[in-house]
Design a protein around this motif. Structure first.
Motif, PDB file in Angstrom:
ATOM      1  N   GLN A 149     -19.247  -3.978 -15.739  1.00 27.25           N
ATOM      2  CA  GLN A 149     -20.287  -4.981 -15.901  1.00 27.25           C
ATOM      3  C   GLN A 149     -20.916  -5.360 -14.570  1.00 27.25           C
ATOM      4  O   GLN A 149     -22.121  -5.583 -14.477  1.00 27.25           O
ATOM      5  CB  GLN A 149     -19.713  -6.231 -16.582  1.00 27.25           C
ATOM      6  N   GLN A 150     -20.094  -5.412 -13.508  1.00 20.48           N
ATOM      7  CA  GLN A 150     -20.626  -5.705 -12.177  1.00 20.48           C
ATOM      8  C   GLN A 150     -21.647  -4.656 -11.752  1.00 20.48           C
ATOM      9  O   GLN A 150     -22.723  -4.988 -11.244  1.00 20.48           O
ATOM     10  CB  GLN A 150     -19.489  -5.756 -11.152  1.00 20.48           C
ATOM     11  N   LEU A 151     -21.308  -3.403 -11.975  1.00 23.82           N
ATOM     12  CA  LEU A 151     -22.209  -2.325 -11.572  1.00 23.82           C
ATOM     13  C   LEU A 151     -23.484  -2.320 -12.417  1.00 23.82           C
ATOM     14  O   LEU A 151     -24.585  -2.106 -11.892  1.00 23.82           O
ATOM     15  CB  LEU A 151     -21.494  -0.980 -11.685  1.00 23.82           C
ATOM     16  N   LEU A 152     -23.350  -2.560 -13.700  1.00 25.51           N
ATOM     17  CA  LEU A 152     -24.534  -2.602 -14.569  1.00 25.51           C
ATOM     18  C   LEU A 152     -25.471  -3.713 -14.124  1.00 25.51           C
ATOM     19  O   LEU A 152     -26.701  -3.542 -14.111  1.00 25.51           O
ATOM     20  CB  LEU A 152     -24.107  -2.805 -16.026  1.00 25.51           C
ATOM     21  N   SER A 153     -24.901  -4.846 -13.737  1.00 28.69           N
ATOM     22  CA  SER A 153     -25.716  -5.974 -13.288  1.00 28.69           C
ATOM     23  C   SER A 153     -26.458  -5.628 -12.003  1.00 28.69           C
ATOM     24  O   SER A 153     -27.636  -5.958 -11.839  1.00 28.69           O
ATOM     25  CB  SER A 153     -24.822  -7.197 -13.079  1.00 28.69           C
ATOM     26  N   ILE A 154     -25.775  -4.939 -11.071  1.00 28.05           N
ATOM     27  CA  ILE A 154     -26.423  -4.551  -9.817  1.00 28.05           C
ATOM     28  C   ILE A 154     -27.573  -3.588 -10.080  1.00 28.05           C
ATOM     29  O   ILE A 154     -28.681  -3.761  -9.554  1.00 28.05           O
ATOM     30  CB  ILE A 154     -25.390  -3.917  -8.859  1.00 28.05           C
ATOM     31  N   GLU A 181     -27.930   2.127   0.338  1.00 32.83           N
ATOM     32  CA  GLU A 181     -27.108   1.076  -0.273  1.00 32.83           C
ATOM     33  C   GLU A 181     -26.067   1.724  -1.184  1.00 32.83           C
ATOM     34  O   GLU A 181     -26.420   2.406  -2.151  1.00 32.83           O
ATOM     35  CB  GLU A 181     -27.957   0.110  -1.100  1.00 32.83           C
ATOM     36  N   VAL A 182     -24.801   1.509  -0.874  1.00 32.04           N
ATOM     37  CA  VAL A 182     -23.733   2.000  -1.736  1.00 32.04           C
ATOM     38  C   VAL A 182     -23.555   1.010  -2.884  1.00 32.04           C
ATOM     39  O   VAL A 182     -23.216  -0.165  -2.659  1.00 32.04           O
ATOM     40  CB  VAL A 182     -22.418   2.159  -0.950  1.00 32.04           C
ATOM     41  N   ILE A 183     -23.788   1.486  -4.086  1.00 31.07           N
ATOM     42  CA  ILE A 183     -23.618   0.646  -5.276  1.00 31.07           C
ATOM     43  C   ILE A 183     -22.210   0.794  -5.839  1.00 31.07           C
ATOM     44  O   ILE A 183     -21.555  -0.186  -6.206  1.00 31.07           O
ATOM     45  CB  ILE A 183     -24.692   1.007  -6.327  1.00 31.07           C
ATOM     46  N   ALA A 184     -21.734   2.001  -5.884  1.00 29.08           N
ATOM     47  CA  ALA A 184     -20.363   2.271  -6.342  1.00 29.08           C
ATOM     48  C   ALA A 184     -19.761   3.319  -5.407  1.00 29.08           C
ATOM     49  O   ALA A 184     -20.488   4.135  -4.837  1.00 29.08           O
ATOM     50  CB  ALA A 184     -20.365   2.778  -7.784  1.00 29.08           C
ATOM     51  N   PRO A 185     -18.441   3.277  -5.206  1.00 23.08           N
ATOM     52  CA  PRO A 185     -17.450   2.355  -5.787  1.00 23.08           C
ATOM     53  C   PRO A 185     -17.571   0.948  -5.175  1.00 23.08           C
ATOM     54  O   PRO A 185     -17.988   0.804  -4.017  1.00 23.08           O
ATOM     55  CB  PRO A 185     -16.109   2.984  -5.421  1.00 23.08           C
ATOM     56  N   LEU A 186     -17.155  -0.060  -5.918  1.00 24.51           N
ATOM     57  CA  LEU A 186     -17.244  -1.425  -5.432  1.00 24.51           C
ATOM     58  C   LEU A 186     -16.366  -1.646  -4.207  1.00 24.51           C
ATOM     59  O   LEU A 186     -16.696  -2.455  -3.337  1.00 24.51           O
ATOM     60  CB  LEU A 186     -16.859  -2.398  -6.546  1.00 24.51           C
ATOM     61  N   SER A 187     -15.237  -0.921  -4.115  1.00 23.44           N
ATOM     62  CA  SER A 187     -14.359  -1.079  -2.949  1.00 23.44           C
ATOM     63  C   SER A 187     -15.061  -0.621  -1.679  1.00 23.44           C
ATOM     64  O   SER A 187     -14.933  -1.256  -0.620  1.00 23.44           O
ATOM     65  CB  SER A 187     -13.063  -0.287  -3.154  1.00 23.44           C
ATOM     66  N   VAL A 188     -15.816   0.479  -1.759  1.00 29.81           N
ATOM     67  CA  VAL A 188     -16.565   0.973  -0.597  1.00 29.81           C
ATOM     68  C   VAL A 188     -17.732   0.034  -0.301  1.00 29.81           C
ATOM     69  O   VAL A 188     -18.042  -0.270   0.860  1.00 29.81           O
ATOM     70  CB  VAL A 188     -17.055   2.409  -0.831  1.00 29.81           C
ATOM     71  N   GLN A 243     -18.116   6.447 -16.925  1.00 28.56           N
ATOM     72  CA  GLN A 243     -17.153   6.731 -15.860  1.00 28.56           C
ATOM     73  C   GLN A 243     -16.416   5.510 -15.312  1.00 28.56           C
ATOM     74  O   GLN A 243     -15.396   5.671 -14.648  1.00 28.56           O
ATOM     75  CB  GLN A 243     -17.870   7.435 -14.690  1.00 28.56           C
ATOM     76  N   VAL A 244     -16.913   4.305 -15.559  1.00 30.31           N
ATOM     77  CA  VAL A 244     -16.297   3.099 -14.995  1.00 30.31           C
ATOM     78  C   VAL A 244     -15.849   2.195 -16.134  1.00 30.31           C
ATOM     79  O   VAL A 244     -16.628   1.914 -17.051  1.00 30.31           O
ATOM     80  CB  VAL A 244     -17.276   2.344 -14.067  1.00 30.31           C
ATOM     81  N   LYS A 245     -14.625   1.713 -16.089  1.00 31.06           N
ATOM     82  CA  LYS A 245     -14.073   0.875 -17.145  1.00 31.06           C
ATOM     83  C   LYS A 245     -13.729  -0.505 -16.593  1.00 31.06           C
ATOM     84  O   LYS A 245     -13.652  -0.719 -15.389  1.00 31.06           O
ATOM     85  CB  LYS A 245     -12.814   1.526 -17.741  1.00 31.06           C
ATOM     86  N   GLY A 246     -13.501  -1.442 -17.513  1.00 28.53           N
ATOM     87  CA  GLY A 246     -13.049  -2.768 -17.118  1.00 28.53           C
ATOM     88  C   GLY A 246     -14.161  -3.629 -16.556  1.00 28.53           C
ATOM     89  O   GLY A 246     -15.358  -3.393 -16.760  1.00 28.53           O
ATOM     90  N   SER A 247     -13.759  -4.658 -15.792  1.00 24.95           N
ATOM     91  CA  SER A 247     -14.708  -5.639 -15.274  1.00 24.95           C
ATOM     92  C   SER A 247     -15.690  -5.029 -14.279  1.00 24.95           C
ATOM     93  O   SER A 247     -16.816  -5.518 -14.132  1.00 24.95           O
ATOM     94  CB  SER A 247     -13.942  -6.789 -14.602  1.00 24.95           C
ATOM     95  N   GLN A 248     -15.291  -3.957 -13.598  1.00 22.65           N
ATOM     96  CA  GLN A 248     -16.192  -3.341 -12.622  1.00 22.65           C
ATOM     97  C   GLN A 248     -17.424  -2.747 -13.285  1.00 22.65           C
ATOM     98  O   GLN A 248     -18.494  -2.682 -12.679  1.00 22.65           O
ATOM     99  CB  GLN A 248     -15.455  -2.269 -11.832  1.00 22.65           C
TER     100      GLN A 248
END
Length: 484
Positions: free
Chosen positions: A420-425, A459-466, A413-418
C-alpha cells in the motif's frame, strides 16, 4: 555450419571452445561434452534413434554398459567398482579418446597446444590424460545435458526432457588458428593491442607473458618479423581503477597464482587463511572451497563456499587484499579441519561451480549473489533518462516499464503493508516520467553505489529499505552544508 552434424575431432581448440575458454578447470567435462555431441549429431551414430524428446535415463542406457549401476546415491568409486564390464565408457581414460587409432592428431603437437591454452605442466597434463571422464556420478552427466541445452546444443520442451536441434541450429565452432599465428594486424593495431593488454594485465597476471611477447614482436629488428620501432602516438587510453599499492598487488597476485594452480589439480581442495572483517576490525579464520575470481570495482574478489566470516555455512565473496597471510594454506580433502558439509559435497560430486554463480548473477543485479533479492523501481526525469539511462546495459533484469504497468507489478510482487505504501507513492508521481524496474540483491554495495551515482535525478521507489537508506544519506549530506 556444415550439414553433416558434429564431425569435429577433440582438438585443443574444440575442447577449449566446449569448456567456454576454461579448459584447465573443465578438462573432463569438455571431453564428456565432445563425446555426447558425437553421439547426438555424428551422422554414423546409433544414437540418432533416440526418441524425441528423451530423458537422461535413455541417454544413460545408451552411454554405459548394462553392468554399470544406475543408482544416484553411489559415489564415483562405488560406481566404477560395481561396473564389471571393462569395455564400459566409465573405464576409458581421456587419452584413449584423443589419440584413438586412426586419429590424425599428432600427440606432441596436441600436448603443446593444450599446455599453451591452459598453463598446465607436462606432468599435470599427463595426469589429466590418465583420468577417466565418465568415471563420475550420474548427476554430473545430467548437468552436462543441462549445459548443452543452455548453450544451444539441445532443446528442453519440459523439465528433465531434451530433444535434438536441427543441424543448421547448432552453434558454430571457432576457426582454429596456429599456436603461433600471424596476427595479420597493421602496425598501429599491434600497438593498440599491446596498450590494451598492458592496461588490463593486472586482472590476469599471466597476460604479462603475452605483453612481453608482443613487445618483442613490436621491437624486433629481424626482417622476418613485424618491425614497429617507430611507436605511433597513443590516441586511445583505458582507465581502470585498481586501488592497491604495488606491494599489495604482488601479494594479491600470489594468492591468485595459488588459486589457479589449485584449480588445475583434478581433486581441487579447500583453503585456509585469516581475513580482516572490516566492519568489526578483527581477524577471523576462514576455511572454504574456492570457486572463481572476479575483478569488481577496484579490487579482486574470491567467490567461495564454506564457513563464512560470520560462522555460517554458505557463499561469500572475499576481497583478496583483505586476506592477512603471506600464503594460502591448501587443505587436502582428508584434513579434519574441513567442515563435514563441505566434505559431503566433495564425496557426492556436488561441489559448487562457477556456472551456479553466473546463474545467480544473472537472476538479480548485485555482486553479492547470495543476498536475498528484491524488486527495484526507479523514476527519472525524461530528459535525464534519455541521455544517461536509456539504451544502457546495467543488468539483464533492468528494463523500462510503462507507468500504467507499475500498479499491477507492485500488487504481484510486493505483499503486506509495503504494498500500500508503494501504491500510494506511485499514484503521486508524474505519468510522463521514465520508470525502470529490476531485481537487485538487497544490501549489495555495488548496486547502492550505482543508485547513489544517479542522485539527485533518480528516485528509488522500491525497495522501501533502499529508499529509506538513500533518504537518510541525503539528509546527512544536507546537514554538512547547513552553515553555508
Amino acid at each position: 555450419m556444415v550439414d553433416v552434424g558434429f564431425v569435429y575431432p577433440p582438438s585443443p581448440h574444440i575442447l577449449q571452445w566446449l569448456a567456454a575458454g576454461q579448459l584447465a578447470n573443465r578438462f573432463a567435462r569438455s571431453l564428456r561434452l565432445w563425446v555426447l555431441l558425437q553421439r547426438f549429431y555424428h551422422p554414423d551414430s546409433r544414437w540418432l534413434s533416440l526418441p524425441q524428446p528423451f530423458s537422461y535415463s535413455e541417454v544413460r542406457s545408451h552411454l554405459f554398459a548394462p553392468t554399470h549401476p544406475q543408482s544416484n546415491q553411489l559415489s564415483v568409486e562405488e560406481l566404477v567398482a560395481a561396473c564389471h564390464d571393462s569395455g564400459c565408457i566409465c573405464h576409458q581414460p581421456f587419452r584413449d579418446w584423443i589419440f584413438a587409432p586412426g586419429s590424425l592428431q599428432e600427440e606432441s603437437v596436441w600436448r603443446q597446444i593444450v599446455m599453451q591454452l591452459t598453463g598446465l605442466s607436462e606432468d599435470e597434463l599427463e595426469q589429466k590424460l590418465q583420468e577417466r571422464p565418465f568415471a563420475t556420478v550420474h548427476r554430473s552427466i545430467r548437468d552436462d545435458l543441462k549445459y548443452l541445452q543452455q548453450m544451444g546444443w539441445l532443446k528442453s520442451p519440459s523439465s528433465g526432457k531434451y530433444q535434438l536441434c536441427s543441424i543448421r541450429e547448432l552453434p558454430t565452432p571457432p576457426i582454429e588458428v596456429n599456436p603461433q599465428p600471424d596476427l595479420g594486424l597493421s602496425k598501429a593495431q599491434v600497438w593498440e593491442l599491446l596498450r590494451v593488454l598492458e592496461s588490463v594485465a593486472f586482472v590476469q597476471p599471466n597476460l604479462n607473458l603475452v605483453v612481453e611477447s608482443l613487445w618483442e614482436q613490436a621491437t624486433n629488428d629481424s626482417p622476418t618479423t613485424l618491425k614497429l620501432n617507430q611507436e605511433p602516438t597513443q590516441r586511445i587510453f583505458i582507465h581502470l581503477d585498481y586501488i592497491l599499492t604495488e606491494e599489495m598487488q604482488e601479494q594479491v597476485d600470489t594468492y591468485q597464482e595459488q588459486l589457479e594452480s589449485l584449480w588445475r589439480r583434478h581433486e581441487g581442495g579447500t583453503i585456509r587463511f585469516n581475513y580482516w572483517l572490516v566492519t568489526q576490525e578483527r581477524l577471523v579464520e576462514i576455511i572454504t572451497y574456492p570457486v572463481c575470481l572476479h575483478y569488481m570495482r577496484r579490487a579482486k574478489y574470491l567467490s567461495a563456499y564454506g564457513i563464512d566470516p560470520h560462522g555460517n555455512f554458505g557463499w561469500h565473496n572475499y576481497r583478496l587484499d583483505r586476506i592477512a597471510v603471506k600464503s594460502l594454506q591448501i587443505l587436502a580433502w582428508g584434513d579434519p579441519l574441513i567442515p563435514k558439509p563441505l566434505k559431503d559435497l566433495w564425496r557426492t560430486g556436488n561441489l559448487p561451480t562457477p556456472d551456479e554463480i553466473q546463474a545467480e548473477l544473472d537472476e538479480a543485479w548485485g555482486f553479492n549473489f547470495y543476498y536475498p533479492k528484491g524488486l527495484l523501481i526507479v523514476r527519472f526525469p525524461p530528459q535525464f533518462a534519455r541521455w544517461y539511462v536509456d539504451d544502457t546495459v546495467r543488468h539483464p533484469t533492468f528494463e523500462p516499464i510503462a507507468y500504467q504497468q507499475l500498479l499491477q507489478l507492485i500488487r504481484q510482487q510486493v505483499k503486506g503493508s509495503q504494498q500500500q505504501q508503494l501504491l500510494s507513492i506511485i499514484q503521486q508521481r508524474p505519468t510522463t516520467d521514465a520508470y525502470y524496474k529490476a531485481w537487485i540483491r538487497l544490501g549489495d554495495i555495488n548496486v547502492l553505489m550505482r543508485l547513489r551515482d544517479w542522485r539527485p535525478n533518480g528516485e528509488v521507489i522500491a525497495p522501501l529499505s533502499v529508499r529509506q537508506k538513500l533518504l537518510d544519506e541525503a539528509l546527512q549530506e544536507v546537514s554538512h552544508y547547513q552553515d553555508f
